[in-house]
Design an enzyme around this catalytic site. Structure first.
Site, PDB file in Angstrom:
ATOM      1  N   ASP A 137      -4.800 -29.529 -41.056  1.00  0.00           N
ATOM      2  CA  ASP A 137      -3.617 -28.696 -40.783  1.00  0.00           C
ATOM      3  C   ASP A 137      -2.435 -29.243 -41.584  1.00  0.00           C
ATOM      4  OD1 ASP A 137      -2.009 -26.703 -39.421  1.00  0.00           O
ATOM      5  OD2 ASP A 137      -1.201 -28.296 -38.173  1.00  0.00           O
ATOM      6  N   SER A 138      -1.360 -28.479 -41.593  1.00  0.00           N
ATOM      7  CA  SER A 138      -0.140 -28.948 -42.252  1.00  0.00           C
ATOM      8  C   SER A 138       0.465 -30.136 -41.490  1.00  0.00           C
ATOM      9  CB  SER A 138       0.884 -27.808 -42.295  1.00  0.00           C
ATOM     10  OG  SER A 138       1.231 -27.429 -40.972  1.00  0.00           O
TER      11      SER A 138
ATOM     12  N   TYR B  32       4.230 -25.711 -43.650  1.00  0.00           N
ATOM     13  CA  TYR B  32       3.738 -25.038 -44.852  1.00  0.00           C
ATOM     14  C   TYR B  32       4.176 -23.570 -44.893  1.00  0.00           C
ATOM     15  CZ  TYR B  32       0.191 -28.577 -46.290  1.00  0.00           C
ATOM     16  OH  TYR B  32      -0.475 -29.698 -46.742  1.00  0.00           O
ATOM     17  N   GLY B  33       4.500 -23.036 -43.722  1.00  0.00           N
ATOM     18  CA  GLY B  33       4.660 -21.584 -43.579  1.00  0.00           C
ATOM     19  C   GLY B  33       5.781 -20.943 -44.371  1.00  0.00           C
TER      20      GLY B  33
ATOM     21  N   CYS C 162      -5.337 -24.125 -39.385  1.00  0.00           N
ATOM     22  CA  CYS C 162      -3.996 -23.718 -39.808  1.00  0.00           C
ATOM     23  C   CYS C 162      -4.114 -22.301 -40.366  1.00  0.00           C
ATOM     24  CB  CYS C 162      -3.510 -24.686 -40.887  1.00  0.00           C
ATOM     25  SG  CYS C 162      -1.967 -24.190 -41.671  1.00  0.00           S
ATOM     26  N   ASN C 163      -3.463 -21.368 -39.718  1.00  0.00           N
ATOM     27  CA  ASN C 163      -3.549 -19.966 -40.165  1.00  0.00           C
ATOM     28  C   ASN C 163      -3.018 -19.823 -41.596  1.00  0.00           C
ATOM     29  OD1 ASN C 163      -4.112 -18.209 -37.483  1.00  0.00           O
ATOM     30  ND2 ASN C 163      -2.892 -19.993 -36.991  1.00  0.00           N
ATOM     31  N   THR C 164      -1.959 -20.565 -41.899  1.00  0.00           N
ATOM     32  CA  THR C 164      -1.325 -20.462 -43.214  1.00  0.00           C
ATOM     33  C   THR C 164      -2.286 -20.911 -44.321  1.00  0.00           C
ATOM     34  OG1 THR C 164       0.794 -20.893 -42.156  1.00  0.00           O
ATOM     35  CG2 THR C 164       0.717 -21.156 -44.539  1.00  0.00           C
TER      36      THR C 164
ATOM     37  N   CYS D  78       0.040 -19.171 -35.227  1.00  0.00           N
ATOM     38  CA  CYS D  78       0.282 -20.478 -35.853  1.00  0.00           C
ATOM     39  C   CYS D  78      -0.177 -21.513 -34.832  1.00  0.00           C
ATOM     40  CB  CYS D  78       1.774 -20.645 -36.152  1.00  0.00           C
ATOM     41  SG  CYS D  78       2.248 -22.340 -36.546  1.00  0.00           S
ATOM     42  N   THR D  79      -0.988 -22.453 -35.275  1.00  0.00           N
ATOM     43  CA  THR D  79      -1.594 -23.378 -34.315  1.00  0.00           C
ATOM     44  C   THR D  79      -0.553 -24.308 -33.667  1.00  0.00           C
ATOM     45  OG1 THR D  79      -2.197 -24.792 -36.197  1.00  0.00           O
ATOM     46  CG2 THR D  79      -3.891 -23.315 -35.353  1.00  0.00           C
ATOM     47  N   HIS D  80       0.572 -24.479 -34.327  1.00  0.00           N
ATOM     48  CA  HIS D  80       1.642 -25.278 -33.701  1.00  0.00           C
ATOM     49  C   HIS D  80       2.125 -24.633 -32.398  1.00  0.00           C
ATOM     50  CE1 HIS D  80       1.950 -27.335 -37.575  1.00  0.00           C
ATOM     51  NE2 HIS D  80       2.879 -28.142 -37.090  1.00  0.00           N
TER      52      HIS D  80
HETATM   53  N1  DGL Z   1      -0.041 -24.744 -38.024  1.00  0.00           N
HETATM   54  C1  DGL Z   1       0.025 -23.900 -39.158  1.00  0.00           C
HETATM   55  C2  DGL Z   1      -0.456 -22.477 -38.905  1.00  0.00           C
HETATM   56  O1  DGL Z   1      -1.287 -22.285 -38.075  1.00  0.00           O
HETATM   57  C3  DGL Z   1       1.213 -23.892 -40.033  1.00  0.00           C
HETATM   58  C4  DGL Z   1       2.545 -24.217 -39.553  1.00  0.00           C
HETATM   59  C5  DGL Z   1       3.375 -24.580 -40.725  1.00  0.00           C
HETATM   60  O2  DGL Z   1       3.097 -25.632 -41.300  1.00  0.00           O
HETATM   61  O3  DGL Z   1       4.262 -23.794 -41.101  1.00  0.00           O
HETATM   62  O4  DGL Z   1      -0.047 -21.564 -39.564  1.00  0.00           O
END
Ligand code: DGL
Length: 235
Positions: free
Chosen positions: A10-11, A42-43, A73-75, A167-169
């Site tokens: 993940d990011s 990362y988004g 991480c979806n991104t 977003c997994t966060h």
């Molecule tokens: N946790 C990541 C996701 O699922 C990215 C969050 C990020 O780094 O912007 O998209």
């Protein structure tokens, strides 16, 4: 490579929410976690930058015996999964949007700017890009009550019966999002991810405990991610 590690990337800390489900679901596997906290979030980056950073993550994984990679991480899944697939068997977390579009259910997708960009052309899915929430979670993980969800998202129209946490966060503030938006249903991509792993006949999931259910943290932020894992995720 029956005994190799399942690598979860993940990011930053977001993928730990996915790792928790994976450890529970596959108790006889060993895991490696890599979070690129230094460069998170990362988004808000271009796809080019996300791809460049993903290549760096890949070079970190090369030193280990990897059974398969989970992009938690979806991104990264949406911008750079092909790079990871070129090297490893790969499973991705994605917002479960297709499913809800097919069911014609009006759905609000809460996600990063980059992820939201991929979901502009759906009829029933409306993206709500949250530019700063992942970064806010990344910074305040040990004091989550400092995060004011209402500053990231106003109310959403009543017709949206589902909310996707894309977003997994956001898993770390799922409760606050539910209290604020009161959606009838909240979903994320972890369920579909686990179903895809279980369905894949080309990989073998250990049914016996070959070695301890180990989670090791790698990379320059390994200590930090281990702290979050211990103090926030599994405590
Ligand atoms: N946790 C990541 C996701 O699922 C990215 C969050 C990020 O780094 O912007 O998209």
């Amino acid at each position: 490579m029956a005994n190799g590690y399942i690598a979860v990337i993940d990011s930053g800390i977001g993928g730990l929410t996915v790792l928790k489900s994976l450890v529970k679901e596959f108790p006889n596997e060993n895991f490696i976690y890599y979070g690129d906290n230094k460069n998170a979030p990362y988004g808000n980056y271009s796809a080019f930058t996300v791809r460049r950073l993903t290549l760096k993550i890949l070079t970190e994984l090369f030193c280990y015996d990897i059974k398969f990679v989970v992009i938690a991480c979806n991104t990264i899944s949406l911008c750079a999964a092909d790079l990871v697939r070129g090297v490893y068997k790969t499973f991705c977390v994605y917002p479960p949007a297709e499913l809800l579009e097919t069911k014609k259910e009006y759905t609000a997708l809460l996600a990063t700017l980059s992820t939201c960009d991929h979901y502009k052309h759906y009829k029933y899915i409306r993206p709500f890009p949250l530019k700063y929430l992942a970064g806010d979670i990344e910074r305040n993980i040990f004091c989550l009550d400092h995060i004011d969800i209402t500053s990231h998202i106003k109310k959403i129209p009543k017709k949206y019966k589902n909310v996707i946490l894309g977003c997994t966060h956001y898993g770390f503030v799922e409760n606050d999002i539910s209290i604020h938006l009161k959606p009838p249903k909240t979903l994320n991509g972890t369920k579909a991810l686990i179903a895809a792993i279980k369905k894949d006949r080309k990989i073998s999931i250990n049914s016996k405990n070959i070695s301890k259910n180990q989670v090791i943290f790698i990379g320059e932020n390994s200590k930090y991610n281990f702290e979050v894992w211990k103090k926030v995720v599994i405590n």
